[in-house]
Design an enzyme around this catalytic site. Structure first.
Site, PDB file in Angstrom:
ATOM      1  N   GLU A   3      -4.697  -8.856  -0.531  1.00 29.10           N
ATOM      2  CA  GLU A   3      -5.560  -8.567   0.621  1.00 29.10           C
ATOM      3  C   GLU A   3      -6.995  -8.499   0.131  1.00 29.10           C
ATOM      4  OE1 GLU A   3      -4.417  -5.435   3.352  1.00 29.10           O
ATOM      5  OE2 GLU A   3      -2.294  -5.894   3.062  1.00 29.10           O
ATOM      6  N   GLU A  23       0.839  -1.215   0.000  1.00 26.84           N
ATOM      7  CA  GLU A  23       0.000   0.000   0.000  1.00 26.84           C
ATOM      8  C   GLU A  23       0.870   1.260   0.000  1.00 26.84           C
ATOM      9  OE1 GLU A  23      -3.282  -0.273   2.825  1.00 26.84           O
ATOM     10  OE2 GLU A  23      -4.114  -1.961   1.704  1.00 26.84           O
TER      11      GLU A  23
HETATM   12  O1  AHR Z   1      -5.251  -6.099   6.748  1.00 23.27           O
HETATM   13  C1  AHR Z   1      -5.209  -4.952   7.527  1.00 23.27           C
HETATM   14  C2  AHR Z   1      -4.562  -3.782   6.814  1.00 23.27           C
HETATM   15  O2  AHR Z   1      -5.321  -3.418   5.711  1.00 23.27           O
HETATM   16  C3  AHR Z   1      -3.192  -4.033   6.232  1.00 23.27           C
HETATM   17  O3  AHR Z   1      -2.184  -3.882   7.163  1.00 23.27           O
HETATM   18  C4  AHR Z   1      -3.095  -2.981   5.169  1.00 23.27           C
HETATM   19  O4  AHR Z   1      -2.264  -3.374   4.105  1.00 23.27           O
HETATM   20  C5  AHR Z   1      -4.528  -2.757   4.738  1.00 23.27           C
HETATM   21  O5  AHR Z   1      -4.863  -1.428   4.720  1.00 23.27           O
END
Ligand code: AHR
Length: 493
Positions: free
Chosen positions: A298, A173
């Site tokens: 994710e 991110e």
């Molecule tokens: O999964 C939780 C958080 O969500 C992670 O650390 C981040 O990459 C995303 O914003």
């Protein structure tokens, strides 16, 4: 009656087992307590790893695990987590609750976990606050077989053979917690990092995964692939399912929701299909002919934390609604296995859409776990074209198809057909036509319940898969899928 049509003579490709991957961040009670309890714990463990959790994840056939973050990765300096435990640095986990991190779980412990799980490791490197040298050293430490400063350090810490870690993420991110960079700036950084990410063996080439977009930020994908595409193997995508789609306000409860929020959650998760298609297209065009994979590293549901728990720990319950979310996403990934090479649901234990919850020495398997377990034979199988001829259901603000499906055929010729009935309250009679394939026997399992149904430590088997009766009529497989259910039908060749 709804109809599922499987065309066994058409396929977009092989379902990479890593599509069924998971994610473990230093966050809340995931690593500490959820997986790692230390060798001196009363909780049964092998080299500090919980036996119950490792056994459950092995049974689910976990193929790959991403670590150490997440946002944590861009604050993580891996040398803090090696060597004698008493001299490891104690730091503050500034992203997640401001808790003390003693680094007792570091590179060696993570690789021991992957060994016990029998899965691949996926390291997420620090671009936000780290250095190119740190990242380069980490790869040398893990993968160099001969004599070098980092391989000697690894040996001094007790590991002789290289681990040959394959998957390396270039930041996380970077548009947010990973440095708040612009796409163009990140693309340059990505090129610089990639330059020094070396291969130490021709037999164990590393896979470089660039930090990709948040949801529908197609410009990010385009810019990074156009400028750095020649130096990466894959690019990531993050997309979370929020019932409310409101990141600033309440995200909604994990267990208390009405019909409207139920269908809106499913509608929001179905958006993954469009995201995967569009990002894949952008990658193909911007990559100018180079094959660059999509890694959805994710995904999953994100609710308000359970009342009374630390807001920084992201602990939430998991019910049948989550099982449907998992089923829908896994069907989508199966059906796009020509471009999706890996995905990692967030996160494996005690965080967000977890497959396992723990409390002290207790452990339970969530409905999401059961979906991964029921879908596990899709791993490595050949995707088959699958179409659900079904009506639209839902509420005014969220119309969804009643059925959602995918199918695959393994090397022995057995077909696995997975179908979710999204209807909150109505069962669905269905007949499944399997074109161009013969089968000798059929068996099925179903996971079903009220959308709010979930497992608790007092009642851990409230939601579990059970054998399910299907019939064969005129060569078609017929069943009545219960409301809010996920069904796995196996056709033996
Ligand atoms: O999964 C939780 C958080 O969500 C992670 O650390 C981040 O990459 C995303 O914003």
């Amino acid at each position: 009656m709804a109809k599922i049509i499987v065309n066994a003579s058409r396929s977009v490709g092989t379902i990479n087992p890593n599509i069924y991957g998971h994610f473990a961040e230093h966050l809340g009670r995931l690593i500490y307590g959820g997986i790692f309890v230390g060798e001196n714990s009363d909780i049964p463990n092998v080299n500090g790893m919980r036996v119950d959790v490792v056994e459950a994840l092995r049974k689910m056939r976990i193929p790959v695990l991403r670590w150490p973050g997440g946002c944590f990765a861009d604050t993580y300096h891996w040398k803090d987590g090696i060597g004698p435990k008493e001299s490891r640095a104690t730091i503050v986990n500034t992203n997640w609750g401001g808790v003390t991190e003693d680094n007792s779980f570091g590179t060696h412990e993570f690789m021991e976990l992957c060994r016990q799980l029998g899965c691949e490791a996926y390291f997420s490197g620090n671009v936000g606050s780290g250095t190119v040298q740190e990242m380069s050293d980490w790869i040398e430490y893990c993968n160099m077989g001969g004599i070098s400063p980092m391989s000697q350090l690894r040996r001094a810490n007790g590991q002789d053979a290289p681990w040959n870690v394959k998957f390396w993420g270039i930041g996380n991110e970077a548009w947010g917690c990973g440095g708040n960079m612009t796409a163009a700036y990140y693309a340059d950084e990505c090129r610089r990092y990639s330059t020094y990410m070396r291969n130490y063996s021709p037999d164990h080439k590393i896979v470089k995964i660039a930090c990709g977009a948040n949801a529908l930020d197609y410009n990010w994908t385009k810019t990074v692939v156009e400028h750095a595409g020649h130096m990466i193997d894959a690019i990531s995508l993050h997309y979370y399912t929020l019932p409310t789609n409101d990141w600033q306000g309440s995200k909604g409860s994990s267990t208390e929701f009405d019909t409207k929020l139920y269908y809106e959650t499913l509608d929001h998760t179905l958006f993954m299909d469009e995201l995967v298609e569009n990002h894949s297209r952008v990658i193909r065009v911007a990559g100018k002919g180079k094959k660059i994979g999509l890694v959805v590293d994710e995904w999953g549901t994100w609710y308000d934390v359970e009342p009374g728990t630390n807001p920084g720990f992201l602990y939430q319950q998991n019910c049948m609604r989550d099982a449907l979310v998992a089923a829908i996403n896994l069907n989508i990934f199966n059906n796009h296995c020509d471009t999706v090479m890996m995905t990692n649901i967030a996160q494996v234990v005690n965080v967000l859409q977890a497959v396992i919850l723990t409390e002290g020495d207790q452990m339970l398997l969530t409905p999401t776990y059961h979906v991964f377990e029921m879908y596990k034979n899709h791993q490595g199988a050949q995707q088959l074209e699958c179409y659900a001829q079904t009506r639209m259901i839902g509420v005014e603000s969220a119309k969804v198809p009643q059925l959602h499906a995918s199918a695959s055929r393994d090397e022995q010729g057995n077909i696995l057909l997975t179908i979710a009935n999204l209807d909150e309250s109505e069962s669905c009679p269905v007949s499944c036509l399997i074109a161009d394939a013969a089968f000798t026997s059929v068996s099925a399992r179903v996971l079903a319940g009220d959308p709010h149904a979930h497992n608790t430590f007092d009642s851990p088997e409230n939601v579990v898969p059970v054998e399910f009766a299907v019939t064969v009529e005129n060569g078609e497989i017929c069943a009545v899928l219960p409301a809010c259910s996920v069904c796995a039908i196996t056709l033996k060749a």
